[in-house]
Write an enzyme that holds these catalytic residues in place. Structure first.
Site, PDB file in Angstrom:
ATOM      1  N   ARG A  56      39.721  32.131  48.301  1.00 18.57           N
ATOM      2  CA  ARG A  56      39.448  30.720  48.516  1.00 18.57           C
ATOM      3  C   ARG A  56      38.116  30.563  49.241  1.00 18.57           C
ATOM      4  NH1 ARG A  56      44.156  29.297  49.853  1.00 18.57           N
ATOM      5  NH2 ARG A  56      43.777  27.158  50.468  1.00 18.57           N
ATOM      6  N   ALA A  68      34.712  36.808  45.513  1.00 20.13           N
ATOM      7  CA  ALA A  68      34.741  36.452  46.939  1.00 20.13           C
ATOM      8  C   ALA A  68      34.661  34.937  47.146  1.00 20.13           C
ATOM      9  CB  ALA A  68      33.608  37.160  47.660  1.00 20.13           C
ATOM     10  N   HIS A  69      34.712  34.533  48.412  1.00 20.89           N
ATOM     11  CA  HIS A  69      34.744  33.107  48.744  1.00 20.89           C
ATOM     12  C   HIS A  69      33.460  32.396  48.331  1.00 20.89           C
ATOM     13  CE1 HIS A  69      33.475  34.253  53.149  1.00 20.89           C
ATOM     14  NE2 HIS A  69      32.879  34.991  52.264  1.00 20.89           N
ATOM     15  N   ASN A  70      33.640  31.168  47.841  1.00 19.46           N
ATOM     16  CA  ASN A  70      32.533  30.273  47.494  1.00 19.46           C
ATOM     17  C   ASN A  70      31.684  30.759  46.323  1.00 19.46           C
ATOM     18  OD1 ASN A  70      33.019  29.849  50.630  1.00 19.46           O
ATOM     19  ND2 ASN A  70      32.202  27.965  49.803  1.00 19.46           N
ATOM     20  N   SER A  88      29.510  33.512  47.952  1.00 16.32           N
ATOM     21  CA  SER A  88      28.558  32.419  47.727  1.00 16.32           C
ATOM     22  C   SER A  88      27.584  32.664  46.585  1.00 16.32           C
ATOM     23  CB  SER A  88      27.759  32.111  49.009  1.00 16.32           C
ATOM     24  OG  SER A  88      28.637  31.727  50.030  1.00 16.32           O
TER      25      SER A  88
END
Lengths: 341, 341, 341
Positions: free
Chosen positions: C219, C240-242, C260
């Site tokens: 998330r 991974a996140h974002n 990201s």
């Protein structure tokens, strides 16, 4: 759950400028704000967004002086960034406040349960398991016989902990992790087949450890595989039997550490790194992503490459690798010159 | 469970020197021994520990002559190492002797069940599944419709076996393994989207195979993905559709084999290795960790690098790669000399 | 389920030559055909098999003229290959037609359920979950509170979806996938320990996405991690996140994308690729297996190596890497010549 701007201001020791009854139910970045969300503005770089944000409330520093009219509600605090962090933690705590034993959970009569625990449906708590206070086991997890889990630890759904493993306090084990599967140990037979070497040790995870989803940590052949306190492992990490991961060491996703290797404390290991078995990595070591470590590493070294060497040396050599065709042309030219003489 | 020294001596055809009623409930290394544990001393290198060990009992060779006083109890046998292995296996068998169908298990009425099986809570046995004698399915596993599992096979918790797959006898499938998920097959459409190619084959795992936790083995598009008898796969291995892994081949953690590739028998494949699709790896091939195989490999080759070449050649080239800056300096020097002439 | 040759001919707009009552219950390749199976012959290269196949029925092109006697039953169609694809899809649909809520499923009273859904035993449907029409959740999956899943999406067994994530229509999520675990975010403390940064965003998976078994998608810290429509992820992928994965991008097994990073649309990313955080990969980019991307990549580039460079350049340099010992010999020779002058 909904909160009023005034309630949040109260929590943050701040002051509402605007409607104290404005209702909030989520958090968002200031540039992605929508109705019902609260955001913050700390870095002046993002100031432009406060004039157009869709957020219902924005937390700002006392020192903030708007240069244009503002259409949203503000909560004014000493330090907007740290106030927002307080809010984040608060929000997270509310989201994870499940307690009780849900229907279709299977808790052994011989398990010892702390206070305020949560055991989700379809979770299995085996014989003689000890769960500390405030432990949360989400659905579809198996906590096998004789496992011990310390206070405040969260086990997310689908995680499988084999017999006799120990997990400390304040740990977070994400979904579909495996703790305590057999180490990969086989003795060759003369006919080319393999005999399994029984793996009768366990895994010991100390306090304040976080382990990412899909990671697998094998039990020791004898003795224990250790994840020392404060270590942080990302998703899909593989830790083999009898490995020790030192205190506060951080390992990024998809890295693997082979059997009996000891990684020191406060190391930073990149993603997709491989570390061979039976070696010793010092403290404060940094390893670049995708590197392969095949020998002992002293304290505070920076490593890169497969097999890994000093990171600066690797980068230097790689610059020449990229120029290899050009370098060979220079060699061709020299040979040509020498022949002409 | 507790055992007396005399009982264990009896099992090992040994003789107690000391207290025959000394109680044992675990196994440990001699240097990590504690009250209630039994250890062994075979290698003279470790002799010093027998004089200080905390173990309640130590198994020793008949030929062992102590040079100092001993404070623990001994069991004297012909061969301490192999006696300890017998004990390990015995211990392991006792630990894994669960039988019966636990509450909240879901076994289809059309499933055919062998004798002495174990089905843990929250495990799902689908329609027409066949489980051989002594099969053990730990909690939270799904054995989908029409799956066949042979005698003595153990499926640990959280493992998901898709419809129609076959697993042989004496296999061990660790936690959170997936057997039979769809192969990764898509046909491109002119607009850049992809059409799924249905994957209607299955996975066939032969006898005596062990598969590590978190591994995933895809079903064939048509026909079968094969893991041949005696193969040993470590944790987080990926086996794509229509692959065949040969007899007694051993694959270390986090390696992946792409679609339709055939790996021969008795190969040793290191960790984090990648093997492309549609190639053929011979028998007795050895692949170094992190290598990438992108072409057929003949029998008994040793491979290294990405893309992989002969392992000795790779190491030679890598030695020069490390010295690349120095090599370029030599080139600079030669050019300088030639210009001066 | 069994079908008669005539029924299948009817489905395919074909004509039976042979026994219209011949019974079929599986599909196979023509060379692996057995009693009860149906195969196809489209490519003349495989013609020989039709004279010896064990298949009960073979689908052939109208244009096919046998050169020897045929002992099996035929279904004659315009285009045998596409007819077989129709059959494959039909077969797949029948296999996946489970509906209803099985015993030992746990569906929250506040969940909103579409029509014709399937919830397998030991699956958990949390508070306020919305399941569209025809959604299928296989056993041992956890769909946490506030998750939304669109029409026709299939979630295979053992998959764990954390709170508040969104999955679109017509998606296939394979077994033991994790959607929405916490991103790997920590702030260092002066004493070397780490403070967890709460991860309060979610994951948004758009329509027509397929995700392979054992993959993990974190998330966002705030906002969302996105898998855009039509993307296809193989097994054991880490997102991974974002991160944002673009439309129709295809990623092979065991690749990981760090936090990201934004991957464009219609990219083809090989297996075991690593992509660092906070970069931007353009559209139509192709990345060779095992590469490591550590900087932005423009549209339509082809990348290779670790760190990755232009794929053609990498291959050129690697040719010389393999010849490194020979190149150094040439250098030795030049130095010798220069010294002799």
């Amino acid at each position: 759950m909904k909160f009023k701007a005034a309630e949040i201001a109260n929590l943050l020791n701040g002051e509402v400028k605007g409607n104290p009854d404005a209702e909030i139910w989520t958090l968002s970045k200031i540039e992605e704000g929508a109705d019902g969300s609260i955001s913050f503005l700390a870095n002046p770089k993002y100031e432009e967004y406060i004039y157009t944000t869709g957020s219902t409330v924005v937390i700002v520093n006392k020192s903030f002086e708007p240069s244009q009219p503002i259409n949203t509600n503000l909560i004014v605090v000493e330090d907007a960034y740290s106030a927002f962090t307080v809010l984040l933690n608060h929000y997270n705590k509310i989201k994870n406040n499940k307690t009780g034993i849900e229907e279709f959970a299977r808790v052994s009569e011989t398990a010892i349960l702390g206070e305020d625990i949560y055991v989700g449906s379809f979770s299995y708590i085996g014989s003689n398991v000890k769960l500390g206070n405030n432990v949360k086991i989400y659905p579809n997890s198996t906590i096998s016989d004789n496992v011990v889990i310390g206070d405040n630890t969260i086990i997310y759904s689908g995680t499988q902990v084999y017999e006799g493993c120990e997990i400390g306090k304040n740990c977070i084990i994400h979904a579909n992790v495996v703790v305590g599967s057999d180490g990969f140990g086989f003795a060759p037979n003369p006919d080319g087949t393999f005999e399994k070497i029984p793996q009768i040790g366990n895994v010991v995870i100390e306090d304040n450890v976080e382990i990412g989803s899909g990671s697998t940590i094998d039990r020791a052949t004898m003795g224990s595989t250790y994840i020392r306190k404060g270590a942080k492992l990302d998703n899909q990490i593989q830790v083999a039997h009898n490995v020790e991961i030192g205190e506060n060491t951080v390992i990024a996703s998809q890295s693997g550490i082979a059997g009996s290797t000891k990684v020191g404390r406060n190391c930073m290991i990149g993603g997709q790194v491989g570390i061979v078995g039976h070696i010793k990595i010092g403290d404060f070591v940094q390893v670049q992503a995708q590197s392969g470590i095949n020998a002992d590493v002293k304290d505070a070294q920076q490593m890169y490459g497969s097999p890994a060497i000093n990171a600066i040396d690797y980068k230097k050599s790689y610059v020449y690798f990229r120029k290899f065709p050009e370098i060979v042309k220079r060699l061709d030219q020299l040979e040509k010159e020498n022949k002409q003489k």
